[in-house]
Scaffold this active site. Structure first.
Site, PDB file in Angstrom:
ATOM      1  N   ASP A 148       0.851  -1.195   0.000  1.00 43.62           N
ATOM      2  CA  ASP A 148       0.000   0.000   0.000  1.00 43.62           C
ATOM      3  C   ASP A 148       0.884   1.242   0.000  1.00 43.62           C
ATOM      4  O   ASP A 148       1.980   1.236   0.572  1.00 43.62           O
ATOM      5  CB  ASP A 148      -0.911   0.029   1.227  1.00 43.62           C
ATOM      6  CG  ASP A 148      -1.961  -1.073   1.201  1.00 43.62           C
ATOM      7  OD1 ASP A 148      -2.431  -1.403   0.098  1.00 43.62           O
ATOM      8  OD2 ASP A 148      -2.306  -1.597   2.272  1.00 43.62           O
ATOM      9  N   ASP A 182      -7.157  -1.322  -4.408  1.00 49.06           N
ATOM     10  CA  ASP A 182      -8.201  -0.955  -3.442  1.00 49.06           C
ATOM     11  C   ASP A 182      -9.110   0.127  -4.004  1.00 49.06           C
ATOM     12  O   ASP A 182     -10.337   0.079  -3.856  1.00 49.06           O
ATOM     13  CB  ASP A 182      -7.568  -0.445  -2.140  1.00 49.06           C
ATOM     14  CG  ASP A 182      -6.760  -1.509  -1.426  1.00 49.06           C
ATOM     15  OD1 ASP A 182      -7.064  -2.701  -1.611  1.00 49.06           O
ATOM     16  OD2 ASP A 182      -5.829  -1.145  -0.696  1.00 49.06           O
TER      17      ASP A 182
END
Length: 209
Positions: A148, A182
């Site tokens: 991420d 995401d």
């Protein structure tokens, strides 16, 4: 039908390429926890990894939970490709199919991390992660961590130390760090939720039992 499936496939491939290229760049050029400000203080690249679901959420702490989650993703992605073809044949609107493709691409993108990254990269930390020979990485197959990096702390304020029951505490919105995959899932899901009556209803002439 085949042309539409091909176009949606190209969209999925494009999202996967952008997602994986950014992840690999961050993984190999950022120390774990390193942060770079891009636009003011509200858009930053902040490198972290997680073993759970989207936006850093977790599904238990045991290794078995990680394996179950990865296998679930694998089954879900496989079924997703099958059902996308079913949706095309049933005559769902192009906007609905695009949302489905976004969700599928995002799930596939994070699945790649979970399956392969542990075998392909060295551990991230004070040293930059590197490509390694297959099997020499930081984890076994299906136990890789998802990369991420996108961080948008749009609003940030600190409560004073005199705040009852809490004391000094910094509040940030939006706090989670996430990735392109995401974001793709979120855009697809939220669009379907907000416009579900319009997007999830088949035209009367193509409705099936």
């Amino acid at each position: 039908i085949q042309l539409l499936f091909l176009k949606l496939g190209l969209l999925i491939i494009l999202i996967l390429l952008v997602d994986q290229c950014l992840k690999i760049y961050i993984k190999t050029h950022f120390y774990y926890g390193q942060e770079v400000t891009l636009l003011g203080s509200w858009f930053r690249l902040h490198f972290i990894e997680n073993e759970g679901m989207a936006f850093g959420m977790k599904f238990g702490d045991a290794s078995i939970a990680k394996l179950v989650l990865t296998l679930f993703r694998l089954v879900a992605v496989g079924f997703g490709f099958y059902y996308l073809n079913v949706m095309i044949k049933k005559g769902f609107k192009n906007a609905t199919l695009i949302c489905a493709a976004l969700i599928l691409a995002g799930a596939f993108g994070n699945l790649i991390d979970s399956i392969f990254y542990g075998k392909l990269f060295s551990e991230s930390g004070f040293c930059l992660a590197q490509w390694v020979p297959w099997g020499k990485g930081y984890a076994n197959l299906f136990y890789g961590r998802v990369v991420d990096m996108l961080y948008f702390p749009l609003i940030e304020w600190t409560l004073p130390s005199s705040t009852p029951f809490i004391g000094a505490y910094t509040i940030r919105f939006f706090e989670p760090v996430f990735n392109i995959a995401d974001a793709s899932i979120s855009i697809g899901v939220l669009t379907l939720l907000f416009f579900q009556k319009r997007l999830l209803t088949l035209p009367k002439e193509v409705k099936t039992d």
